[in-house]
Design a protein around this motif. Sequence first.
Motif, PDB file in Angstrom:
ATOM      1  N   VAL A 144      11.894   2.861   1.756  1.00 13.69           N
ATOM      2  CA  VAL A 144      10.669   2.086   2.256  1.00 13.69           C
ATOM      3  C   VAL A 144       9.436   1.459   1.350  1.00 13.69           C
ATOM      4  O   VAL A 144       8.103   1.184   2.344  1.00 13.69           O
ATOM      5  CB  VAL A 144      10.493   2.786   3.267  1.00 13.69           C
ATOM      6  CG1 VAL A 144      11.484   3.576   3.873  1.00 13.69           C
ATOM      7  CG2 VAL A 144       9.716   4.595   2.680  1.00 13.69           C
ATOM      8  N   THR A 145       9.398   1.642   0.160  1.00 14.11           N
ATOM      9  CA  THR A 145       7.757   1.401  -0.376  1.00 14.11           C
ATOM     10  C   THR A 145       8.816   0.276  -1.397  1.00 14.11           C
ATOM     11  O   THR A 145       8.884  -0.035  -1.755  1.00 14.11           O
ATOM     12  CB  THR A 145       7.034   2.205  -0.789  1.00 14.11           C
ATOM     13  OG1 THR A 145       7.961   2.674  -2.374  1.00 14.11           O
ATOM     14  CG2 THR A 145       6.557   3.013  -0.486  1.00 14.11           C
ATOM     15  N   ASP A 146       7.729  -0.428  -1.301  1.00 17.26           N
ATOM     16  CA  ASP A 146       7.786  -1.832  -3.027  1.00 17.26           C
ATOM     17  C   ASP A 146       7.486  -1.118  -4.273  1.00 17.26           C
ATOM     18  O   ASP A 146       7.332  -0.099  -4.207  1.00 17.26           O
ATOM     19  CB  ASP A 146       6.976  -2.989  -2.198  1.00 17.26           C
ATOM     20  CG  ASP A 146       5.452  -3.203  -2.411  1.00 17.26           C
ATOM     21  OD1 ASP A 146       4.940  -1.954  -3.136  1.00 17.26           O
ATOM     22  OD2 ASP A 146       5.097  -3.917  -1.677  1.00 17.26           O
ATOM     23  N   GLN A 147       7.203  -2.459  -4.630  1.00 18.29           N
ATOM     24  CA  GLN A 147       7.227  -2.003  -6.539  1.00 18.29           C
ATOM     25  C   GLN A 147       5.993  -1.083  -6.641  1.00 18.29           C
ATOM     26  O   GLN A 147       6.123   0.092  -7.668  1.00 18.29           O
ATOM     27  CB  GLN A 147       7.826  -2.558  -7.233  1.00 18.29           C
ATOM     28  CG  GLN A 147       8.732  -3.563  -8.532  1.00 18.29           C
ATOM     29  CD  GLN A 147       8.935  -4.778  -7.210  1.00 18.29           C
ATOM     30  OE1 GLN A 147       8.239  -5.343  -6.009  1.00 18.29           O
ATOM     31  NE2 GLN A 147       9.954  -4.660  -6.822  1.00 18.29           N
ATOM     32  N   ASN A 148       4.758  -1.742  -5.746  1.00 15.31           N
ATOM     33  CA  ASN A 148       3.086  -1.301  -6.150  1.00 15.31           C
ATOM     34  C   ASN A 148       3.145  -0.095  -5.318  1.00 15.31           C
ATOM     35  O   ASN A 148       2.100   0.383  -4.986  1.00 15.31           O
ATOM     36  CB  ASN A 148       2.711  -2.691  -5.701  1.00 15.31           C
ATOM     37  CG  ASN A 148       2.320  -3.743  -5.794  1.00 15.31           C
ATOM     38  OD1 ASN A 148       3.367  -3.220  -7.413  1.00 15.31           O
ATOM     39  ND2 ASN A 148       2.709  -4.848  -5.654  1.00 15.31           N
ATOM     40  N   GLY A 149       4.383   0.749  -4.509  1.00 19.79           N
ATOM     41  CA  GLY A 149       4.140   1.883  -4.064  1.00 19.79           C
ATOM     42  C   GLY A 149       3.905   1.713  -2.377  1.00 19.79           C
ATOM     43  O   GLY A 149       3.283   2.455  -1.505  1.00 19.79           O
ATOM     44  N   LYS A 150       3.347   0.528  -1.527  1.00 20.83           N
ATOM     45  CA  LYS A 150       2.999   0.229  -0.237  1.00 20.83           C
ATOM     46  C   LYS A 150       4.162  -0.388   0.302  1.00 20.83           C
ATOM     47  O   LYS A 150       5.226  -0.099   0.264  1.00 20.83           O
ATOM     48  CB  LYS A 150       2.138  -0.853  -0.012  1.00 20.83           C
ATOM     49  CG  LYS A 150       1.106  -1.445  -1.431  1.00 20.83           C
ATOM     50  CD  LYS A 150       0.283  -2.338  -0.855  1.00 20.83           C
ATOM     51  CE  LYS A 150      -1.139  -2.971  -1.667  1.00 20.83           C
ATOM     52  NZ  LYS A 150      -1.530  -4.397  -1.726  1.00 20.83           N
ATOM     53  N   GLU A 151       3.374   0.608   1.439  1.00 23.44           N
ATOM     54  CA  GLU A 151       5.336   0.868   2.418  1.00 23.44           C
ATOM     55  C   GLU A 151       5.502  -0.554   2.648  1.00 23.44           C
ATOM     56  O   GLU A 151       4.698  -1.841   3.477  1.00 23.44           O
ATOM     57  CB  GLU A 151       4.786   1.713   4.233  1.00 23.44           C
ATOM     58  CG  GLU A 151       5.620   1.705   4.704  1.00 23.44           C
ATOM     59  CD  GLU A 151       5.414   2.720   6.041  1.00 23.44           C
ATOM     60  OE1 GLU A 151       5.503   1.832   6.897  1.00 23.44           O
ATOM     61  OE2 GLU A 151       4.882   3.521   5.708  1.00 23.44           O
ATOM     62  N   ILE A 152       6.970  -1.166   2.998  1.00 25.20           N
ATOM     63  CA  ILE A 152       7.871  -2.518   3.457  1.00 25.20           C
ATOM     64  C   ILE A 152       6.704  -1.734   5.070  1.00 25.20           C
ATOM     65  O   ILE A 152       7.468  -1.115   5.352  1.00 25.20           O
ATOM     66  CB  ILE A 152       8.893  -2.400   2.700  1.00 25.20           C
ATOM     67  CG1 ILE A 152       9.233  -2.251   1.536  1.00 25.20           C
ATOM     68  CG2 ILE A 152       9.530  -3.744   3.600  1.00 25.20           C
ATOM     69  CD1 ILE A 152      10.288  -2.136   0.810  1.00 25.20           C
ATOM     70  N   PRO A 153       6.560  -3.459   4.745  1.00 20.70           N
ATOM     71  CA  PRO A 153       6.364  -3.396   7.209  1.00 20.70           C
ATOM     72  C   PRO A 153       8.054  -3.682   7.722  1.00 20.70           C
ATOM     73  O   PRO A 153       8.532  -3.869   6.685  1.00 20.70           O
ATOM     74  CB  PRO A 153       5.422  -4.886   7.029  1.00 20.70           C
ATOM     75  CG  PRO A 153       5.779  -5.701   5.969  1.00 20.70           C
ATOM     76  CD  PRO A 153       6.110  -4.778   4.478  1.00 20.70           C
ATOM     77  N   GLY A 154       8.515  -3.276   8.449  1.00 22.73           N
ATOM     78  CA  GLY A 154       9.433  -3.174   9.543  1.00 22.73           C
ATOM     79  C   GLY A 154      10.480  -2.484   9.206  1.00 22.73           C
ATOM     80  O   GLY A 154      11.069  -2.758   9.699  1.00 22.73           O
ATOM     81  N   ILE A 155       9.553  -1.101   8.848  1.00 22.35           N
ATOM     82  CA  ILE A 155      10.779  -0.128   8.451  1.00 22.35           C
ATOM     83  C   ILE A 155      10.835   1.142   9.125  1.00 22.35           C
ATOM     84  O   ILE A 155      11.076   1.600  10.425  1.00 22.35           O
ATOM     85  CB  ILE A 155      11.408   0.209   7.198  1.00 22.35           C
ATOM     86  CG1 ILE A 155      11.772  -0.669   6.565  1.00 22.35           C
ATOM     87  CG2 ILE A 155      11.685   1.697   7.027  1.00 22.35           C
ATOM     88  CD1 ILE A 155      12.193  -0.720   4.534  1.00 22.35           C
ATOM     89  N   LEU A 156       8.956   1.306   9.337  1.00 21.78           N
ATOM     90  CA  LEU A 156       9.030   2.680   9.919  1.00 21.78           C
ATOM     91  C   LEU A 156       7.436   1.720  10.526  1.00 21.78           C
ATOM     92  O   LEU A 156       7.336   1.429  10.784  1.00 21.78           O
ATOM     93  CB  LEU A 156       8.148   3.537   8.599  1.00 21.78           C
ATOM     94  CG  LEU A 156       9.424   4.423   8.068  1.00 21.78           C
ATOM     95  CD1 LEU A 156       8.286   5.252   6.737  1.00 21.78           C
ATOM     96  CD2 LEU A 156      10.273   4.702   8.538  1.00 21.78           C
ATOM     97  N   VAL A 157       7.405   3.471  11.920  1.00 23.64           N
ATOM     98  CA  VAL A 157       6.329   2.707  12.566  1.00 23.64           C
ATOM     99  C   VAL A 157       5.687   4.530  12.363  1.00 23.64           C
ATOM    100  O   VAL A 157       5.650   5.471  12.799  1.00 23.64           O
ATOM    101  CB  VAL A 157       6.829   2.313  13.856  1.00 23.64           C
ATOM    102  CG1 VAL A 157       7.045   0.830  13.838  1.00 23.64           C
ATOM    103  CG2 VAL A 157       7.604   3.522  14.631  1.00 23.64           C
ATOM    104  N   ALA A 158       4.561   4.022  12.487  1.00 27.76           N
ATOM    105  CA  ALA A 158       3.399   5.485  12.705  1.00 27.76           C
ATOM    106  C   ALA A 158       3.380   5.840  14.173  1.00 27.76           C
ATOM    107  O   ALA A 158       3.661   7.349  14.132  1.00 27.76           O
ATOM    108  CB  ALA A 158       1.605   4.797  12.239  1.00 27.76           C
ATOM    109  N   ASP A 159       3.449   5.351  15.411  1.00 27.08           N
ATOM    110  CA  ASP A 159       3.666   5.515  16.694  1.00 27.08           C
ATOM    111  C   ASP A 159       5.504   5.473  17.140  1.00 27.08           C
ATOM    112  O   ASP A 159       4.611   4.340  17.128  1.00 27.08           O
ATOM    113  CB  ASP A 159       2.623   5.441  17.244  1.00 27.08           C
ATOM    114  CG  ASP A 159       2.336   5.981  18.460  1.00 27.08           C
ATOM    115  OD1 ASP A 159       2.920   6.877  19.190  1.00 27.08           O
ATOM    116  OD2 ASP A 159       1.400   5.131  19.509  1.00 27.08           O
TER     117      ASP A 159
END
Length: 196
Positions: A144-159
Amino acid sequence: MKNIETILSDFGITIPEGKAADLRKAVAENYKTVAEYTKLQERHDALDTSLKDVQGKLAAFDGVDVAALKGQITTLTNDLQTERDNRKKDAAAVKLRSTVDTFLSGKHFVNDITRESITDKLVTALGSDDARGKSIDDLFTGLVTDQNGKEIPGILVADPASKARFSSDHSGMVPPAGGAKEYVAQKYKNNPFFRG
């Protein structure tokens, strides 16, 4: 039953005192008593009967291709082992899937399709050799994250309330008489930016 010394003395033959033990030993080594002979004869008869029985059973296998039987045994043994291995794999896959489902139960995905895709990828990753030494959380984070460790959008939602959903039920909607183009023209007829 008489012993050999008594039989010989009945015939007038006397054995010197020092030779009696040697005579008994020589007779015991070379001759059997009637009781011993009868016992051996019974044993011989029993073995003969057993041999005939076994030969009769072997006769039932005359004409049977032993190599073919061995081949069938090998095939059945291999099939049985394959079935056992498949059952073990299936049980392991079910357990792994259950573990992944439990792990993902607290995660909120954009939609069910994304959840299923991530679940399948996580199960595959856990079953591969690349998973050795990594936790399920590490593997999930890698998905669920890219190579930089940032969350890939469109997979998880916080709420979970912010999941994509329809704002109203459009199942009873009747299209306008002029079609979609007429519907849009009517909807935006007072909008100066719309050119219909």
